[in-house]
Write an enzyme that holds these catalytic residues in place. Structure first.
Site, PDB file in Angstrom:
ATOM      1  N   ARG A 110      45.585  35.615  34.775  1.00 37.01           N
ATOM      2  CA  ARG A 110      45.289  37.026  34.513  1.00 37.01           C
ATOM      3  C   ARG A 110      46.533  37.879  34.739  1.00 37.01           C
ATOM      4  NH1 ARG A 110      40.896  38.600  39.237  1.00 37.01           N
ATOM      5  NH2 ARG A 110      42.263  38.346  41.061  1.00 37.01           N
TER       6      ARG A 110
ATOM      7  N   LYS B  48      44.099  32.636  39.082  1.00 37.23           N
ATOM      8  CA  LYS B  48      42.881  32.744  39.889  1.00 37.23           C
ATOM      9  C   LYS B  48      42.183  31.388  39.890  1.00 37.23           C
ATOM     10  CE  LYS B  48      38.575  35.342  40.461  1.00 37.23           C
ATOM     11  NZ  LYS B  48      37.750  36.471  39.973  1.00 37.23           N
TER      12      LYS B  48
ATOM     13  N   ASP C  81      38.403  46.488  48.322  1.00 39.41           N
ATOM     14  CA  ASP C  81      39.398  45.464  48.019  1.00 39.41           C
ATOM     15  C   ASP C  81      39.371  45.059  46.553  1.00 39.41           C
ATOM     16  OD1 ASP C  81      36.877  44.308  49.275  1.00 39.41           O
ATOM     17  OD2 ASP C  81      37.679  42.530  48.290  1.00 39.41           O
ATOM     18  N   ASN C  82      38.404  45.557  45.795  1.00 41.36           N
ATOM     19  CA  ASN C  82      38.326  45.282  44.360  1.00 41.36           C
ATOM     20  C   ASN C  82      38.700  46.502  43.519  1.00 41.36           C
ATOM     21  OD1 ASN C  82      37.419  42.663  44.817  1.00 41.36           O
ATOM     22  ND2 ASN C  82      35.270  43.255  44.762  1.00 41.36           N
TER      23      ASN C  82
ATOM     24  N   GLY D  95      42.309  35.279  48.364  1.00 36.94           N
ATOM     25  CA  GLY D  95      41.716  34.037  48.831  1.00 36.94           C
ATOM     26  C   GLY D  95      41.734  32.923  47.816  1.00 36.94           C
ATOM     27  N   ARG D  96      41.818  33.272  46.533  1.00 34.30           N
ATOM     28  CA  ARG D  96      41.920  32.233  45.501  1.00 34.30           C
ATOM     29  C   ARG D  96      42.808  32.689  44.343  1.00 34.30           C
ATOM     30  NH1 ARG D  96      35.959  32.131  42.544  1.00 34.30           N
ATOM     31  NH2 ARG D  96      35.480  34.353  42.718  1.00 34.30           N
TER      32      ARG D  96
END
Length: 498
Positions: free
Chosen positions: A185, A122, A261-262, A101-102
């Site tokens: 990152r 990010k 999702d992380n 999303g970002r």
């Protein structure tokens, strides 16, 4: 790629990037897009250590062209950025489609070890997966991710890395208006458990298999020759996840948002948001004030890691072929966690070999920290300084505990355990100090750096990074950074917007 002898003047960003290996998957897996430019970007901070690992001189970051590239304002013509789609369970509830999303994957690069590494921005603007978000990251959260990524690496914990932060005076609204920033990152891959879940729950088993084959080919090639490559892949991911949880527990790190999702398929720490390092020990501590039920508290992390690999196992079931084979792969979790946890604790307590009494002795020390709310990091660090016999060095450890007599009783048992293996005090102290950090990223230290940065003073970020890159060293000149947090720090809170 530039050679290790490439000078700063020979370095060209266009040569730094290659198209992402992830882009060799079909278009269903991602969307090609360009970042949304930010006005007048400037450099906030850079990791000299990580830059050096990728043939970059920090002098290159004095060039506005580099700042524009790492903000997303300028894209090298040889690459085609993308954002990936995935789904996931959030706080134990199926959330459906999510995605970057970002985050925008610029491309890949090659480090000094000839490893292919993904380079991701990010906060570089909205993507098709932003839902109602603006795709931006604020300076506050960017500083926290930058510092913690590099701090965790220095603690020898598998993690994504952070190369630099660029900032802009462009404002977005969170709880209040805040300036924006972009973190660059790096990781071998940003594929998540949710990447597999996405195709399983959409009943796209063709894409599920394609993703698994991609992961095996590029990250787990030894699985190819196994009787059931997908079962072996799940067992490998389960093993790596269990070991990661043990690493987190061993330094008192709390992730805060352990949604599927992380979770990385490589067993590395991803997505630093409302994280925290344990200070006054409380096994039920919740570092994310959004997590009102305590699902992701310190004591819950190992069991949530297990829950998450079971969610991944469910998604991989069509590939593995049977519930029994899937369960067999998932059974790897418990043994892997216990083995790694016990190994890390032996190092933290200075034991050269295992003994049947170790578990009880370790449990009792944690119980003492719990009862006395003793500082996690300082307790283990001061333990590292103790002699084999009672000495004045005991006082610094005893001062962290209200019930000094109870700790003295425990120390008598601890020293008896050391005597069982004829522990050499000098050798043990050196080994323990290499396992028990003196410096961690306490919330108040990050907050101090953030507040200065919000006034355009970025020096504290650089200083703090230098300290955290050497967490096991004494650094006598930086003693202030190892002290107990001030009273005002008790009121600091972080949430998912962090």
């Amino acid at each position: 790629m530039p050679s290790p002898n490439t000078s700063a003047s020979d370095f060209h960003l266009d040569n730094f990037f290659q198209n992402a290996l992830f882009a060799t998957l079909p278009p269903d897996f991602y969307t090609h897009l360009r970042p949304t430019p930010l006005p007048a970007p400037y450099l906030v901070a850079v990791s000299k250590r990580l830059a050096g690992e990728h043939h970059i001189s920090t002098r290159n970051f004095q060039d506005q062209e580099a700042i524009e590239v790492f903000t997303g304002n300028k894209i090298p013509p040889t690459i085609n950025p993308l954002s990936s789609v995935y789904s996931g369970h959030q706080f134990g509830v199926w959330a459906g489609q999510l995605g970057d999303g970002r985050a925008i994957l610029l491309g890949d690069t090659i480090n000094r070890q000839q490893q292919r590494i993904e380079v991701q921005l990010k906060g570089a603007g909205a993507t098709p997966y932003s839902r109602s978000g603006d795709g931006r990251a604020v300076l506050r959260s960017s500083i926290r991710e930058f510092l913690c990524s590099e701090a965790m690496h220095a603690l020898h914990i598998p993690t994504s890395r952070a190369l630099c932060i660029t900032g802009s005076d462009h404002y977005v609204f969170r709880e209040q208006p805040e300036t924006t920033a972009v973190v660059t990152r790096l990781a071998p891959s940003f594929i998540r458990f949710g990447s597999f879940e996405h195709w399983y729950y959409n009943r796209r088993h063709d894409n599920l298999r394609m993703l698994a084959d991609f992961v095996i080919e590029h990250y787990f090639p030894h699985c190819r020759d196994q009787q059931n490559p997908y079962q072996t892949l799940l067992a490998e991911i389960t093993h790596k996840t269990a070991e990661l949880m043990a690493h987190w527990q061993s330094v008192g790190f709390m992730h805060g948002v352990m949604n599927t999702d992380n979770m990385s398929i490589l067993g590395i720490t991803l997505d630093y948001g409302p994280y925290g390092f344990m200070e006054a020990f409380d096994e039920s501590h919740i570092c994310n004030h959004t997590d009102q039920q305590g699902r992701y508290s310190y004591k819950m992390q190992p069991s949530i890691g297990n829950w998450n690999v079971h969610a991944l196992g469910q998604a991989m079931l069509p590939l593995i072929g049977s519930v029994e084979d899937t369960q067999a792969a998932l059974s790897e979790y418990s043994n892997s966690f216990v083995a790694k946890w016990e190994s890390l604790l032996r190092s933290k307590f200075g034991f050269r070999m295992a003994h049947e009494s170790d578990k009880q002795l370790g449990d009792d020390f944690f119980s003492l920290m719990q009862a006395n709310h003793a500082d996690f990091t300082l307790s283990f660090r001061q333990l590292s300084h103790l002699e084999n016999e009672i000495s004045p060095k005991d006082d610094a450890l005893l001062d962290l505990f209200i019930d000094r007599e109870a700790l003295k009783d425990w120390l008598n048992r601890y020293r008896a355990r050391l005597a069982m293996e004829n522990s050499n005090a000098d050798d043990r102290q050196i080994a323990m100090r290499a396992s028990n950090p003196k410096y961690i990223l306490r919330n108040y230290l990050a907050q101090n750096a953030i507040e200065r940065a919000q006034n355009k003073d970025f020096s504290e970020i650089t200083k703090l990074l230098c300290i955290l890159e050497n967490p096991f060293d004494e650094q006598i000149e930086n003693e202030e950074y190892a002290k107990l947090p001030p009273d005002w720090a008790k009121n600091l809170e972080v949430s998912c917007s962090s």
